[in-house]
Design an enzyme around this catalytic site. Structure first.
Site, PDB file in Angstrom:
ATOM      1  N   HIS A  27       0.689  -1.491   0.102  1.00 28.88           N
ATOM      2  CA  HIS A  27      -0.088   0.035  -0.364  1.00 28.88           C
ATOM      3  C   HIS A  27       0.754   1.021  -0.228  1.00 28.88           C
ATOM      4  O   HIS A  27       2.305   0.412  -0.036  1.00 28.88           O
ATOM      5  CB  HIS A  27      -0.616   0.240   1.523  1.00 28.88           C
ATOM      6  CG  HIS A  27      -0.218  -0.218   2.469  1.00 28.88           C
ATOM      7  ND1 HIS A  27       0.877   0.703   3.281  1.00 28.88           N
ATOM      8  CD2 HIS A  27      -0.439  -1.499   3.238  1.00 28.88           C
ATOM      9  CE1 HIS A  27       0.968  -0.038   4.285  1.00 28.88           C
ATOM     10  NE2 HIS A  27       0.649  -1.311   4.471  1.00 28.88           N
ATOM     11  N   HIS A  30       3.871   1.356   2.553  1.00 32.27           N
ATOM     12  CA  HIS A  30       4.893   0.392   1.823  1.00 32.27           C
ATOM     13  C   HIS A  30       6.325   2.146   1.049  1.00 32.27           C
ATOM     14  O   HIS A  30       7.082   1.737   0.695  1.00 32.27           O
ATOM     15  CB  HIS A  30       4.938  -0.511   1.240  1.00 32.27           C
ATOM     16  CG  HIS A  30       4.719  -1.715   1.597  1.00 32.27           C
ATOM     17  ND1 HIS A  30       2.573  -1.967   2.086  1.00 32.27           N
ATOM     18  CD2 HIS A  30       4.619  -2.266   3.140  1.00 32.27           C
ATOM     19  CE1 HIS A  30       2.423  -2.981   3.023  1.00 32.27           C
ATOM     20  NE2 HIS A  30       3.837  -3.190   3.846  1.00 32.27           N
TER      21      HIS A  30
HETATM   22  P1  AMP Z   1       5.046  -5.130   6.974  1.00 25.24           P
HETATM   23  O1  AMP Z   1       5.227  -5.609   5.081  1.00 25.24           O
HETATM   24  O2  AMP Z   1       4.188  -4.632   7.206  1.00 25.24           O
HETATM   25  O3  AMP Z   1       6.237  -5.737   7.136  1.00 25.24           O
HETATM   26  O4  AMP Z   1       5.565  -4.022   6.689  1.00 25.24           O
HETATM   27  C1  AMP Z   1       6.492  -3.350   5.114  1.00 25.24           C
HETATM   28  C2  AMP Z   1       7.570  -2.101   6.301  1.00 25.24           C
HETATM   29  O5  AMP Z   1       6.503  -0.987   5.914  1.00 25.24           O
HETATM   30  C3  AMP Z   1       7.848  -2.168   7.801  1.00 25.24           C
HETATM   31  O6  AMP Z   1       8.535  -1.366   8.342  1.00 25.24           O
HETATM   32  C4  AMP Z   1       6.199  -1.130   7.639  1.00 25.24           C
HETATM   33  O7  AMP Z   1       6.686  -0.526   9.408  1.00 25.24           O
HETATM   34  C5  AMP Z   1       6.232  -0.399   7.177  1.00 25.24           C
HETATM   35  N1  AMP Z   1       4.785  -0.243   6.979  1.00 25.24           N
HETATM   36  C6  AMP Z   1       3.764  -0.718   7.041  1.00 25.24           C
HETATM   37  N2  AMP Z   1       2.659   0.232   7.139  1.00 25.24           N
HETATM   38  C7  AMP Z   1       3.202   1.604   7.366  1.00 25.24           C
HETATM   39  C8  AMP Z   1       2.529   2.694   7.023  1.00 25.24           C
HETATM   40  N3  AMP Z   1       1.793   3.090   6.820  1.00 25.24           N
HETATM   41  N4  AMP Z   1       3.207   4.005   6.878  1.00 25.24           N
HETATM   42  C9  AMP Z   1       5.029   3.664   7.020  1.00 25.24           C
HETATM   43  N5  AMP Z   1       5.539   2.998   6.977  1.00 25.24           N
HETATM   44  C10 AMP Z   1       4.717   1.370   7.315  1.00 25.24           C
END
Ligand code: AMP
Length: 283
Positions: free
Chosen positions: A34, A37
């Site tokens: 999204h 990311h």
């Molecule tokens: P994930 O795919 O959930 O493991 O997240 C991958 C990276 O994206 C991690 O460093 C999360 O902290 C970051 N991330 C997830 N959601 C958000 C968001 N809403 N805003 C900024 N970074 C995000």
């Protein structure tokens, strides 16, 4: 964009780039991408000459009753998004590439891993540390990007980098939100339209705390009580925790002063969501 699930191929490509003295940046994800990311990817692209992203839904960081099996998988869309953002190399490994059937070495962080989310998700940060250490060893990046949304995770990864001597710089980027304030998350895909509306209360509670503190309130129990009222307005919401902690130690702070993290985890219609804000309280 080159896509590979093969560690040797990835290493060859990255080390060739390194020979040209390039800065390698890296954004690890679990996919179902999204705008949150993509904010990391955009920034990483700006900072570096060669950008690596990864998509791997790491089973080690899911508890036995958690959503590993049904975690959203949107491979084609994710690849298109990353390619459009100028990602040079996508690491998309299969489970057996990352974990041998008799895999037996894990990485544990012992200071921050058992509070906040670690309390309700035992073993979660062990899984995170293990996969992050593996990905760092595989990709060998100079700079890695994480979101503030998973604040506890980044603090733990910073310790991992420091204590295991990874020559890596960690950058933390702000939380990207939906129009109604809900922090973007792959898990928002599970929410119905109605629940998504209700989930805005996480951020509303954080903003209320900010307002109360700005208005001079310093009693942390009273502030948390007010936040609880905001979150509990719907019977579909169940609070896991709401805490005010020191940004560096993640310990609960009685005194609301200096840099504090207001952080919460709430089940909305059974889906566990997290959010936080950082405040710098001068007086
Ligand atoms: P994930 O795919 O959930 O493991 O997240 C991958 C990276 O994206 C991690 O460093 C999360 O902290 C970051 N991330 C997830 N959601 C958000 C968001 N809403 N805003 C900024 N970074 C995000």
């Amino acid at each position: 964009m080159i896509v590979t699930g093969n560690i040797d191929i990835l290493r060859k490509i990255v080390s060739k780039e390194r020979k040209n003295a390039k800065i390698i940046s890296f954004v690890p994800t679990m996919g179902a991408l999204h705008k949150g990311h993509l904010s990391l990817v955009k920034r990483a692209k700006k900072d570096a000459d060669f950008l690596v992203a990864s998509i791997f839904i790491n089973p080690l960081q899911f508890g036995p009753r958690e959503d590993h099996k049904r975690y959203p998988r949107t491979k084609k869309k994710d690849q298109d998004l990353l390619s459009n953002e100028g990602v040079d190399l996508l690491f998309y490994p299969q489970l057996k590439v990352m974990y041998d059937s008799n895999f037996s070495v894990f990485v544990d962080e012992l200071s921050f891993s058992n509070v906040l989310c670690g309390k309700s998700r035992p073993g979660h940060f062990r899984g995170v540390c293990t996969v992050v250490a593996k990905l760092f060893n595989i990709v060998n990046p100079d700079i890695v990007y994480f979101g503030q949304k998973d604040y506890q995770q980044v603090q733990i990864v910073k310790r991992l980098v420091r204590d295991l001597n990874f020559p890596i710089k960690i950058k933390i980027l702000p939380i990207v939100r939906e129009k109604n304030g809900l922090a973007m998350s792959s898990r928002n895909n599970y929410l119905s339209k109605e629940r998504k509306k209700e989930a805005a209360c996480l951020y509303e509670a954080l903003l209320l705390a900010k307002r109360l503190i700005n208005d001079g309130k310093r009693n942390q129990l009273e502030i948390i009580d007010e936040m609880k009222k905001v979150v509990k307005y719907s019977k579909n919401n169940k609070i896991d925790y709401i805490k005010i902690v020191n940004v560096d130690t993640l310990k609960e702070t009685k005194k609301i002063k200096g840099k504090i993290l207001i952080v919460l985890a709430v089940y909305v219609g059974g889906i566990r969501l997290i959010d936080n804000i950082i405040l710098n309280v001068k007086k």
